[in-house]
Structures are given as structure tokens and as C-alpha cells.
Design an enzyme around this catalytic site. Structure first.
Site, PDB file in Angstrom:
ATOM      1  N   ASP A 152      -2.593   9.921  -4.797  1.00 48.55           N
ATOM      2  CA  ASP A 152      -1.605   9.126  -4.144  1.00 48.55           C
ATOM      3  C   ASP A 152      -0.806   9.495  -3.137  1.00 48.55           C
ATOM      4  O   ASP A 152      -0.690   8.893  -2.146  1.00 48.55           O
ATOM      5  CB  ASP A 152      -0.398   8.732  -5.184  1.00 48.55           C
ATOM      6  N   ARG A 196      -0.143  -6.556   6.773  1.00 47.12           N
ATOM      7  CA  ARG A 196       0.465  -5.374   6.126  1.00 47.12           C
ATOM      8  C   ARG A 196      -0.209  -4.680   5.023  1.00 47.12           C
ATOM      9  O   ARG A 196       0.084  -3.723   4.506  1.00 47.12           O
ATOM     10  CB  ARG A 196       1.916  -5.843   5.609  1.00 47.12           C
ATOM     11  N   LYS A 197      -1.533  -5.129   4.793  1.00 48.88           N
ATOM     12  CA  LYS A 197      -2.196  -4.463   3.676  1.00 48.88           C
ATOM     13  C   LYS A 197      -3.066  -3.203   4.538  1.00 48.88           C
ATOM     14  O   LYS A 197      -3.758  -3.593   5.354  1.00 48.88           O
ATOM     15  CB  LYS A 197      -3.201  -5.202   2.898  1.00 48.88           C
TER      16      LYS A 197
END
Lengths: 230, 247
Positions: A152, A196-197
Site C-alpha cells: 500500500d 482520476r483513476k
């Protein structure tokens, strides 16, 4: 996510709140400079140091850049984030002063020992990672959740270069367990952008590249500057 | 298979690892095809008497929501259908008397191992959590309160810390439901941020067990279920631990 903004600034700020354990030297002459954790320390194994040196060499021509890593976001950035994205009823003043970055909340050598390097042209982030004894899952091996955390963080750094973004999805395939205290290389790259991805792919390999430990994909969404998060 | 389960429990009682009082023994359920039954796994996992410190107990840092929900579940454990799982500093302490299959055992003279979710022992600063397990329905509930050291975005828990809490709850559930040991995959969809210091309730369900794999689903939400924090599916690999007789 704001760590990247922090990384680009050499900010003079107040020392972090006191916590038990070793007291870090944060003062250098009269200036207060926060400690950069993305640098070698005595807990780093030989493997990690060798890799670090290799990557520092790659930085010499400017194609790669070492990313500094701090324990806390400076107060001004905290306040900015809160004002723009968070509902005022959520702000808890007392907790803000105690907070610190999750991956840097450990004593030297016991948690996440890591340093990240970024290649702007390839949009690639490489993280050299050594897991300490407090990241255990199955005895002798790194906890699946600790692996998820480093994935992450590293994919996040990749995404952050494009703007403040939040993790939307994380898909992790665990292939081979990672032995505790070993060094692995986390390699992340933006594979696709759609508005925006941001789609980021990631792999974790042993130092000799012979073992593929983990494969992952992450989806980040760039924050809409006009919308609140809460 | 049922007889083996009975025999194991009987052996544990004989060796005084289990109390003799019948009402403390969980009702016997169908043993999994793989090896030990859920009941014998649970019995071994939840020692009656131990010197080990259990971190899954209320402390001053628990918010009122967490305390009251904890009390609710504690009431439910009285019937024996729900069980509060102990949480020790290291998984080595959870599997005392057992060891990994040879080939996976790592030699280590180091002593200061710690399970990731108990890495920060300062009350209220890191992971505050407790897991309740329901053996017959193969499901779990985890009450999770992230502390300020788990911060990601200012004032909110780091996505990685929630991923770790989900993986850990999957791990204990998979182990007790069917000797699941290693994570094979995690698929997490984050929906909303968890404010630091607030309660997140994780509901885990074992969906199926086949081909030596346990498939589970998890939903993390606020207590009133009005806010979904994340949804996740996980797959764990079954692997039987071996007896490790004392030297």
C-alpha cells in the site's frame, strides 16, 4: 499520501511528541531538523546496504531519486488537509499531536526498515524493504498484513507523484512467504491512468530476483479538490 | 472422523490441558475433512490457565462504543456459541506444543518476535482489538479501534493497518475453522476512512473450504452499519501443524 509533499520540502517543524524508548537526536546546531528514516542505520543488514549503495549510484545521473521519509507530517500540511478535505467535527486536536506515520512507529530494526527510490520517466517506485521481528505472522515469516502495508505504501508513493490520491482497491497474491529479517525488493509502476483513476502494478522479489514472493495491483483515486472526504 | 475428534478432546482432558467440567467444553461439531476438528483446535487455542498476557481485554483507551459492544459479545459467550479469542504477543505463543512442517521451520535464536498486530503495546496507540469466533457457523467478529500510531491520512487510520487487521482476523478464523495457515490472496475494496480512535466492526464469514483452501469474506463498518469502511475477500492455504514434543 501527504508524505510525498513532505518529502519534497525540507521543513523546519516542532519535534514529534515524546514517546518512551530511545530518544532520537533531532537537533542539529540551532535548527530543528526532523529525522529522515530512509537512510542506513545499524539495523540494516549487509544485503540492504549493498542494494542501497547500488541505487544511490543510479541517482547520480538524476534518473532516480531517493525519497526521504519522516515520522510526522508538518503541522501546516496537517491543517491544510483538514481544512480542504475533512468535516470540522472530525478534527481532534489532541490526537493530531500524538499521531505519526504508521510505518515509522517502530524502534530501530524491529519494524519496517525501508527506503524508496523513484524514477520519474518510468513512473516507477522501488522500495528496498527489510522486515523486523515485530512484523511476524506465521512464526519466522512476515505477516500478510505487513506485506499488504508495504504494498500500500509503495504503490501509494507511485500514485502520489500524480497528485494526492487514496487507495480504492488492493489485490494481493501471496506466492511465497517472506522470511522475517530478509531483504526484498518491492517494485511498483503505474500501469494505466483513466481520468482520476490510477492503476498501479507491484511485485515483490528476493534480492537475487530468483524468488517471486508477491504480486499485487492497486487502484488509487485522485482526490477531487472540490469535494470533502467526510 | 467424529471419533478422532472425541479421542483428541479426551486426550487433552486426560493431559489436564482441558478442564473436566462439561459445560466448558464446546459442543462437538462435524470435524473438517482435513485434520483436527474445529473444537479441538479451539480448545487448544484457548487455554484455561496460562501465564501469557492476553492483550484482547478492555483497557483505559477503549472508546465507549468498543466497551459496550465488547460486553454484548461477552454475554453471548456464556451460551458457548461464541468464544472470545485470546491474543498473545506472538503466534509462537498461540501454537505452543506445535510446530510448522519441516522445511518451513526457520531457525532463530532471537527472542523478541512479535505478531504484527501487537507490534505497538502502548495502550491505545496502535491496534486495539478483540476477536470473537463462532465455531458452528464458522464466522468471526473483530472489534477494532486504530490508535494514532496507525495514522495514514491525517486523523484517519492507514489503509495498510485495516488490511492488516482484516488479514489477522482472517488468519485466526481460517486456523480455527480449518487449519488455514498462510494467506494466499487478499482483495480489498476501500470505501471510507476510519477516524483514529473510533470503533470499526469487522464481520468475517468462511464462504467455502475446498482444494485445501479456505475462502472468506469480510466487511468492516461502523457499529450502526451506516458507514462501510471496506469490503474484503481472502483465501488461506490449509496446512497442518505438527506436534512438537517438549525437549
Amino acid at each position: 499520501m501527504l508524505r510525498s509533499c513532505v518529502a519534497r520540502l525540507r521543513v523546519l517543524g516542532a519535534p514529534p511528541a515524546r514517546r518512551p524508548g530511545p530518544v532520537w537526536r533531532l537537533f542539529s546546531s540551532e535548527k530543528v531538523i526532523r529525522k529522515d528514516y530512509g537512510l542506513p542505520n545499524p539495523s540494516w543488514s549487509k544485503d540492504l546496504r549493498l542494494l542501497f549503495d547500488q541505487f544511490m549510484k543510479k541517482c547520480e545521473d538524476g534518473s532516480w531519486k531517493r525519497l526521504p521519509s519522516y515520522r510526522q507530517n508538518p503541522t501546516q500540511i496537517l491543517k491544510d488537509f483538514q481544512t480542504r478535505f475533512v468535516d470540522p467535527s472530525f478534527t481532534k486536536e489532541e490526537q493530531m499531536s500524538k499521531a505519526q506515520q504508521f510505518s515509522r512507529s517502530f524502534e530501530e530494526g524491529l519494524g519496517f526498515e525501508y527506503v524508496m527510490f523513484y524514477n520519474k520517466v518510468e513512473k516507477r517506485t522501488v522500495c528496498l524493504f527489510q522486515a523486523g521481528l515485530h512484523l511476524q505472522g506465521v512464526p519466522g515469516y512476515v505477516h500478510g498484513g505487513a506485506i499488504a502495508t508495504i504494498v500500500d505504501i509503495t504503490t501509494g508513493m507511485c500514485a502520489l507523484a500524480e497528485g494526492i490520491a487514496m487507495t480504492a482497491n488492493l489485490n494481493i497474491d501471496y506466492k511465497k512467504p517472506i522470511p522475517l529479517c530478509s531483504v526484498v525488493v518491492v517494485n511498483c509502476q503505474i500501469s494505466k491512468t483513466e481520468g482520476r483513476k490510477l492503476f498501479v502494478s507491484c511485485s515483490i522479489q528476493s534480492v537475487d530476483e530468483k524468488t517471486l514472493h508477491t504480486e499485487a495491483t492497486a487502484l488509487f483515486i485522485k482526490l477531487d479538490p472540490d469535494k470533502r472526504l467526510t | 472422523m467424529m471419533r478422532t475428534g472425541f479421542q483428541r478432546v479426551a486426550r487433552l482432558v486426560h493431559h489436564k490441558a482441558l478442564p473436566r467440567n462439561p459445560h466448558l467444553l464446546p459442543k462437538l461439531h462435524q470435524a473438517s475433512a482435513f485434520g483436527s476438528s474445529t473444537d479441538s483446535l479451539v480448545a487448544r487455542f484457548c487455554p484455561e490457565k496460562t501465564d501469557l498476557k492476553d492483550y484482547a481485554l478492555p483497557n483505559a483507551s477503549w472508546c465507549p462504543d468498543m466497551l459496550s459492544l465488547y460486553q454484548e459479545f461477552l454475554e453471548k459467550t456464556k451460551s458457548g456459541r461464541w468464544i472470545k479469542l485470546p491474543s498473545f504477543k506472538s503466534n509462537r505463543e498461540h501454537i505452543q506444543g506445535l510446530k510448522l512442517p519441516s522445511g518451513l521451520v526457520t531457525a532463530s535464536d532471537k527472542q523478541d518476535w512479535r505478531i504484527f498486530t501487537r507490534c505497538i503495546l502502548l495502550e491505545g496507540q496502535g491496534y486495539e482489538y478483540v476477536i470473537f469466533f463462532h465455531p458452528s457457523e464458522k464466522k468471526s467478529v473483530c472489534l477494532f479501534q486504530p490508535g494514532p500510531y496507525l495514522e495514514g491520512a491525517p486523523g484517519f487510520a492507514h489503509g495498510g493497518s485495516l488490511a492488516a487487521m482484516m488479514d489477522e482476523t482472517f488468519s485466526k478464523t481460517a486456523y480455527l475453522a480449518g487449519e488455514g495457515l498462510f494467506t494466499l490472496s487478499l482483495n480489498i475494496r476501500f470505501k471510507n476512512l476510519i477516524p483514529v480512535g473510533s470503533l470499526a466492526v469487522l464481520d468475517i464469514q468462511v464462504e467455502k473450504i475446498e482444494d485445501q483452501k479456505l475462502h472468506m469474506s469480510c466487511i468492516a463498518q461502523s457499529r450502526d452499519k451506516q458507514t462501510v469502511y471496506a469490503k474484503c475477500s481472502g483465501v488461506f492455504l490449509q496446512m497442518q501443524l505438527e506436534e512438537d514434543p517438549p525437549q
